[in-house]
Design an enzyme around this catalytic site. Structure first.
Site, PDB file in Angstrom:
ATOM      1  N   CYS A 126      -7.972  -2.853  -5.513  1.00  0.00           N
ATOM      2  CA  CYS A 126      -7.338  -1.538  -5.588  1.00  0.00           C
ATOM      3  C   CYS A 126      -6.360  -1.596  -6.747  1.00  0.00           C
ATOM      4  CB  CYS A 126      -6.648  -1.207  -4.281  1.00  0.00           C
ATOM      5  SG  CYS A 126      -5.438  -2.440  -3.814  1.00  0.00           S
ATOM      6  N   HIS A 134      13.989   6.038   6.416  1.00  0.00           N
ATOM      7  CA  HIS A 134      15.189   6.054   7.254  1.00  0.00           C
ATOM      8  C   HIS A 134      14.913   6.972   8.431  1.00  0.00           C
ATOM      9  CE1 HIS A 134      19.322   6.806   8.509  1.00  0.00           C
ATOM     10  NE2 HIS A 134      19.687   5.760   7.761  1.00  0.00           N
TER      11      HIS A 134
END
Lengths: 88, 635
Positions: free
Chosen positions: B405, B557
């Site tokens: 990839c 977060h």
């Protein structure tokens, strides 16, 4: 090279808000600015690096600046630490 | 081009191995010998399907990993070609040539498409499975072209066939030459049909009228035979002598291997007159020799004609037909003398040419000779890395497939336990990740494409050691551009994408930590959106920092002010420094608990070391976990 030691007073430790404030404060300086905690050192210009250290409230850290504008950098750190109640 | 042709020759060695035994069965089972149809038909099952067998063998030999997928594609291609041609024009007969073309097309398409990725709903047909499909399509198109192109060629050969019949000595010689030269194209059947089954007519004692050299000879026509006799010296003596020459010229260490093969195909030719095993064994490896062989066949036809030899065969010009038809023949002993002389000529000419021109007959091939003509092997740094990376992965034998990839080699191996991680890192790998017993990933960085292509080439040529390694400064520093293509960032959890400015916390909304976007999560687990590693986990587990293999930092977060939850509601599934790939589970979250105990569950995803101008948010609204093209980071 200039050094200064602080005790972190911010209740959440050196987490998102205080961390980003310190980082954005020192990023404009040419000097290398680092933070050392428990014998590990990180680049104070890298949010991820600083946050990754997991610095908690009450921790002792040492800020080091090395370069042409090292005194100004440390002065700026000192200013932010106090103004934003991050450390003393 | 020469390498390409030699590859055909080398690929043919595998199917050729079946031929001598089949030829013997076919000959011995004939009505004039044992007369056991079962045996003859068993042999004919192979000899009569030479084209199909060659299609499979060549496709397999051409495939870089000798995959069965390529072999199937070769068979499919040949069946499609012959069936399609038969439907439009019964008279088209391409013989072995059709098989050779099908094999080449299938093999080349295999190397091009074996790792193709199709859209999800077609994924079943992707990769190796795609190859027989695309081969079938290609052969259908080719059949359309040949439908127009082949008949004119066939008719030219047909008219040459008619010409040789009336051209005396020259015609006999030209026939012998063309008969051999056309074998690889299958067109010798056209010319043989005219000469053997249609030329001249003869009324035998019982008043039956027969046409063609073979039929007339077997019915006792004394004028028949000029187009048959000259084959005996070639098939009984010339070609076996050629085998002896190839054996004598083979490399010492390979003599034992090729000796058995050469002896058996020589014996087959001598006894049965089935010469294809010998001819296909060298026609592609050294076409020059094949032209010489065709010229000598023409010469043999002329010499036999001039010595007024009339001998013939119902099957082919081997010892069996020689003995069976001895009573019908004229001057058959002269034929043996001619044969011995031709045997000597073949041996001397073949041996001389092979050694002098360094021809790659069986037992003389250099493995390195078979690399693609276009691939120039510079011993540059990529080659050195490719060589050592292959070795560190356990060598060619251990590597089943190489894929890549943006930043990683994705390898299928036989046994991931033999992979030497230290060595990989010594030669430039940034990380190594064992996914399973047979799947591993090596983090290389954005230069992976060059390394992977070099490794793929090396898979086909035995991974020769690079020469200039000692003097080379190995630059193992990754040259990463801090970029992330849209295909390399996947949605980490089901949820709605919102603008960062809508996140009710200035640290994020004002992009103090960097640009990004927010997710209103609707799932239970945060999965890695990127290939990279975990660079920071926080003591309270409510946020996790990742870095892509290309150096882009991503901070996820979960919720706002969740640092105050002190770890409750979160379960971390990875550790600091761990390598991860897209989709790996990172963090379990208890949304209900977070909702009840924190100001918000909104989850900012921040690119902490990316300039705002370089980050492009491509999607909005609800997105499922694993969706790509969410964001893109420019250099």
């Amino acid at each position: 090279m200039e050094k200064k030691t602080y005790t972190i007073t911010s209740s959440e430790g050196l987490h998102a808000r205080p961390c980003s404030m310190l980082v954005s404060a020192v990023t404009p300086f040419k000097s290398e600015v680092t933070i050392t905690y428990k014998e590990r050192t990180a680049n104070l210009k890298s949010i991820m690096g600083v946050m990754g250290m997991g610095i908690e409230s009450g921790a002792q850290v040492e800020i080091t600046a090395d370069g042409a504008d090292e005194s100004e950098a440390i002065a700026k750190v000192d200013d932010i630490m106090k103004k934003e109640s991050i450390g003393e | 081009m020469m390498n390409f042709i030699q590859r055909i020759g080398k690929s043919l060695m595998f199917p050729i191995a079946t031929l001598p035994a089949a030829a013997l069965l076919l000959r011995l089972g004939q009505p004039d010998l044992l007369n056991i149809p079962l045996i003859a038909a068993a042999g004919d099952g192979i000899i009569g399907n030479l084209a199909l067998i060659f299609a499979i063998g060549i496709a397999m030999g051409f495939a870089h990993d000798n995959s069965g997928g390529a072999a199937l594609a070769g068979a499919v291609g040949f069946l499609v070609l012959t069936s399609a041609l038969k439907a439009v024009d019964e008279s088209i007969n391409m013989g072995v040539f059709g098989g050779i073309i099908s094999g080449i097309v299938a093999g080349v398409l295999y190397n091009r498409f074996y790792n193709i990725k199709l859209p999800d709903f077609l994924a079943f047909f992707g990769g190796r499975r795609f190859v027989p499909i695309v081969t079938a399509a290609a052969m259908t198109a080719l059949a359309g072209v040949l439908f127009f192109a082949w008949p004119p060629i066939q008719s030219v050969i047909d008219s040459i066939g008619n010409w040789v019949l009336g051209a005396g000595t020259l015609g006999v010689g030209a026939y012998g030459f063309l008969n051999r030269l056309l074998i690889p194209t299958g067109l010798h059947h056209v010319i043989n049909t005219v000469v053997w089954f249609d030329f001249g007519s003869f009324t035998d004692a019982s008043g039956e009228v027969v046409k063609g050299e073979i039929n007339r000879f077997l019915k006792g026509d004394p004028t028949a035979g000029p187009f048959l006799s000259g084959f005996f010296p070639i098939m009984m003596f010339g070609l076996p002598a050629a085998c002896l020459a190839m054996y004598a010229a083979a490399k010492k260490e390979k003599k034992a291997i090729v000796g058995g093969m050469l002896f058996s195909i020589a014996f087959t030719s001598f006894l049965t007159g089935i010469t294809e095993p010998i001819e296909f064994a060298f026609m592609f490896l050294s076409p020059v020799l094949y032209v010489v062989h065709a010229l000598l066949t023409g010469a043999s036809m002329i010499v036999s004609y001039m010595f007024d030899v009339h001998h013939g065969f119902g099957f082919s010009a081997g010892a069996i037909d020689y003995v069976l038809n001895y009573g019908l023949a004229q001057n058959p002993l002269t034929l043996l003398v001619i044969g011995l002389v031709f045997g000597v000529i073949y041996f001397v000419v073949f041996y001389f040419l092979i050694v002098k021109l360094d021809l790659k007959t069986p037992g003389r091939e250099d493995d390195e000779d078979l690399v693609e003509d276009t691939a120039v092997y510079s011993d540059d740094i990529v080659e050195v890395k490719a060589y050592h990376t292959i070795e560190a992965l356990g060598g060619l034998d251990n590597i089943q497939a190489i894929d890549y990839c943006t930043t990683r080699l994705r390898l299928t191996v036989k046994d991931s336990d033999v992979v030497n991680e230290k060595e990989l890192k010594r030669y430039g790998a940034m990380g190594y990740m064992k996914i399973s017993k047979t799947n591993v990933q090596v983090v290389i960085g954005t230069a992976v494409e060059f390394l992977a292509e070099a490794m793929k080439r090396r898979m086909t040529n035995g991974n020769p050691a690079p020469k200039t390694e000692e003097s080379m400064e190995l630059d193992t520093q990754p040259h990463n551009v801090k970029a992330l293509p849209e295909s390399d960032f996947h949605m980490p959890i089901d949820g709605d994408i919102i603008d960062l400015s809508e996140v009710p916390d200035d640290v994020f909304a004002k992009e103090m930590m960097g640009p990004g976007f927010g997710i209103m999560p609707k799932g239970k687990t945060i999965h890695s959106p990127i290939d990279g590693k975990v660079v920071s986990v926080f003591p309270t587990n409510h946020a996790i920092g990742l870095e892509t293999d290309t150096g882009v930092e991503v901070l996820i977060h979960v919720g706002l002010d969740t640092v105050k939850l002190n770890g409750k509601g979160f379960e971390l599934l990875v550790e600091n420094g761990q390598l991860i790939q897209r989709g790996d589970a990172l963090l379990n979250i208890d949304l209900d608990y977070i909702k009840a105990n924190a100001p918000s569950v909104v989850t900012p995803v921040i690119f902490t070391n990316v300039e705002k101008a370089n980050l492009h948010i491509l999607k909005k609204g609800f997105q499922r976990k694993g969706t790509d093209s969410i964001v893109k980071v420019d250099e």
